[in-house]
Design a protein around this motif. Structure first.
Motif, mmCIF file in Angstrom:
data_model
loop_
_atom_site.group_PDB
_atom_site.id
_atom_site.type_symbol
_atom_site.label_atom_id
_atom_site.label_comp_id
_atom_site.label_asym_id
_atom_site.label_seq_id
_atom_site.Cartn_x
_atom_site.Cartn_y
_atom_site.Cartn_z
ATOM 1 N N GLY A 1 19.206 29.260 -1.669
ATOM 2 C CA GLY A 1 17.942 29.949 -1.483
ATOM 3 C C GLY A 1 16.875 29.150 -0.770
ATOM 4 N N LYS A 2 17.215 27.940 -0.348
ATOM 5 C CA LYS A 2 16.220 27.098 0.336
ATOM 6 C C LYS A 2 16.694 26.771 1.747
ATOM 7 N N ALA A 3 15.750 26.408 2.584
ATOM 8 C CA ALA A 3 16.079 26.018 3.944
ATOM 9 C C ALA A 3 16.719 24.631 3.965
ATOM 10 N N ARG A 4 17.504 24.384 4.994
ATOM 11 C CA ARG A 4 18.077 23.048 5.184
ATOM 12 C C ARG A 4 16.940 22.054 5.422
ATOM 13 N N ALA A 5 17.104 20.867 4.845
ATOM 14 C CA ALA A 5 16.048 19.855 4.966
ATOM 15 C C ALA A 5 16.649 18.504 5.322
ATOM 16 N N GLY A 6 15.955 17.776 6.155
ATOM 17 C CA GLY A 6 16.381 16.429 6.492
ATOM 18 C C GLY A 6 16.167 15.490 5.324
ATOM 19 N N VAL A 7 17.126 14.634 5.070
ATOM 20 C CA VAL A 7 17.046 13.683 3.961
ATOM 21 C C VAL A 7 16.825 12.270 4.485
ATOM 22 N N ALA A 8 17.679 11.838 5.395
ATOM 23 C CA ALA A 8 17.593 10.483 5.938
ATOM 24 C C ALA A 8 18.307 10.451 7.275
ATOM 25 N N ALA A 9 17.877 9.549 8.127
ATOM 26 C CA ALA A 9 18.496 9.404 9.440
ATOM 27 C C ALA A 9 18.482 7.944 9.852
ATOM 28 N N ILE A 10 19.464 7.586 10.687
ATOM 29 C CA ILE A 10 19.526 6.235 11.226
ATOM 30 C C ILE A 10 19.876 6.329 12.699
ATOM 31 N N ARG A 11 19.189 5.521 13.503
ATOM 32 C CA ARG A 11 19.406 5.553 14.929
ATOM 33 C C ARG A 11 20.149 4.302 15.367
ATOM 34 N N SER A 12 20.740 4.332 16.547
ATOM 35 C CA SER A 12 21.563 3.212 16.998
ATOM 36 C C SER A 12 20.768 1.922 17.152
ATOM 37 N N ASP A 13 19.446 1.996 17.265
ATOM 38 C CA ASP A 13 18.631 0.772 17.356
ATOM 39 C C ASP A 13 18.225 0.262 15.978
ATOM 40 N N GLY A 14 18.740 0.930 14.929
ATOM 41 C CA GLY A 14 18.456 0.479 13.569
ATOM 42 C C GLY A 14 17.311 1.182 12.881
ATOM 43 N N ALA A 15 16.565 1.987 13.618
ATOM 44 C CA ALA A 15 15.448 2.705 12.999
ATOM 45 C C ALA A 15 15.962 3.694 11.962
ATOM 46 N N THR A 16 15.235 3.818 10.873
ATOM 47 C CA THR A 16 15.592 4.774 9.829
ATOM 48 C C THR A 16 14.379 5.632 9.480
ATOM 49 N N SER A 17 14.678 6.786 8.925
ATOM 50 C CA SER A 17 13.631 7.682 8.472
ATOM 51 C C SER A 17 14.114 8.378 7.212
ATOM 52 N N TYR A 18 13.192 8.578 6.273
ATOM 53 C CA TYR A 18 13.525 9.218 5.021
ATOM 54 C C TYR A 18 12.518 10.326 4.720
ATOM 55 N N ALA A 19 13.007 11.368 4.082
ATOM 56 C CA ALA A 19 12.101 12.387 3.562
ATOM 57 C C ALA A 19 11.280 11.765 2.443
ATOM 58 N N ASP A 20 10.042 12.190 2.312
ATOM 59 C CA ASP A 20 9.174 11.625 1.277
ATOM 60 C C ASP A 20 9.791 11.772 -0.110
ATOM 61 N N SER A 21 10.519 12.849 -0.325
ATOM 62 C CA SER A 21 11.062 13.134 -1.655
ATOM 63 C C SER A 21 12.169 12.165 -2.072
ATOM 64 N N VAL A 22 12.722 11.415 -1.121
ATOM 65 C CA VAL A 22 13.820 10.503 -1.458
ATOM 66 C C VAL A 22 13.490 9.040 -1.186
ATOM 67 N N LYS A 23 12.334 8.768 -0.626
ATOM 68 C CA LYS A 23 11.964 7.382 -0.324
ATOM 69 C C LYS A 23 11.993 6.536 -1.584
ATOM 70 N N GLY A 24 12.607 5.377 -1.470
ATOM 71 C CA GLY A 24 12.711 4.472 -2.602
ATOM 72 C C GLY A 24 13.898 4.758 -3.509
ATOM 73 N N ARG A 25 14.556 5.894 -3.306
ATOM 74 C CA ARG A 25 15.718 6.243 -4.138
ATOM 75 C C ARG A 25 17.006 6.315 -3.326
#
Length: 125
Positions: A42-66
């Motif tokens: 019942g919910k839309a797809r959401a991004g959780v975490a990503a990693i790029r070939s240069d090492g950059a990462t990104s996290y959804a606020d809801s999972v940061k630190g976990r």
């Protein structure tokens, strides 16, 4: 042909941990982005975490630190270490691949062209 195959999902109690894996085959680009996404019923797809070939990462606020995204040494496996799991983390989890994405697009599902079949994560309270 590029294939992404997720594994490692399962059922766990609140506060527990799981590590998801995504086996990557046929993807030979040196510049890329790999991501984890999730979709609960019942919910839309959401991004959780990503990693790029240069090492950059990104996290959804809801999972940061976990949650922690990482790659194997040979770059043919993507991982998502999930700690301190909560019932709200219950969802189908997908890994996805894209080219070298701009920072703002790292968690945008529409930017990814290749998807795995998903693995279910269920967290009980």
């Amino acid at each position: 042909q590029v294939q992404l195959v997720e594994s490692g999902g399962g059922s766990v109690q609140s506060g527990g941990s799981l590590r998801l894996s995504c086996a990557v085959s046929g993807y030979t680009y040196s510049s890329y982005t790999m991501g984890w996404f999730r979709q609960a019923p019942g919910k839309a797809r959401a991004g959780v975490a990503a990693i790029r070939s240069d090492g950059a990462t990104s996290y959804a606020d809801s999972v940061k630190g976990r949650f922690t995204i990482s790659q194997g040494n040979a770059k043919n496996t993507l991982y998502l270490q999930m700690d301190s799991l909560k019932p709200d983390d219950t969802a189908m989890y997908y890994c996805a691949a894209a080219g070298f994405l701009s920072w703002w697009a790292l968690l945008q599902g529409s930017a990814y062209k290749i998807w795995g079949q998903g693995t279910q994560v269920t967290v009980s309270s």
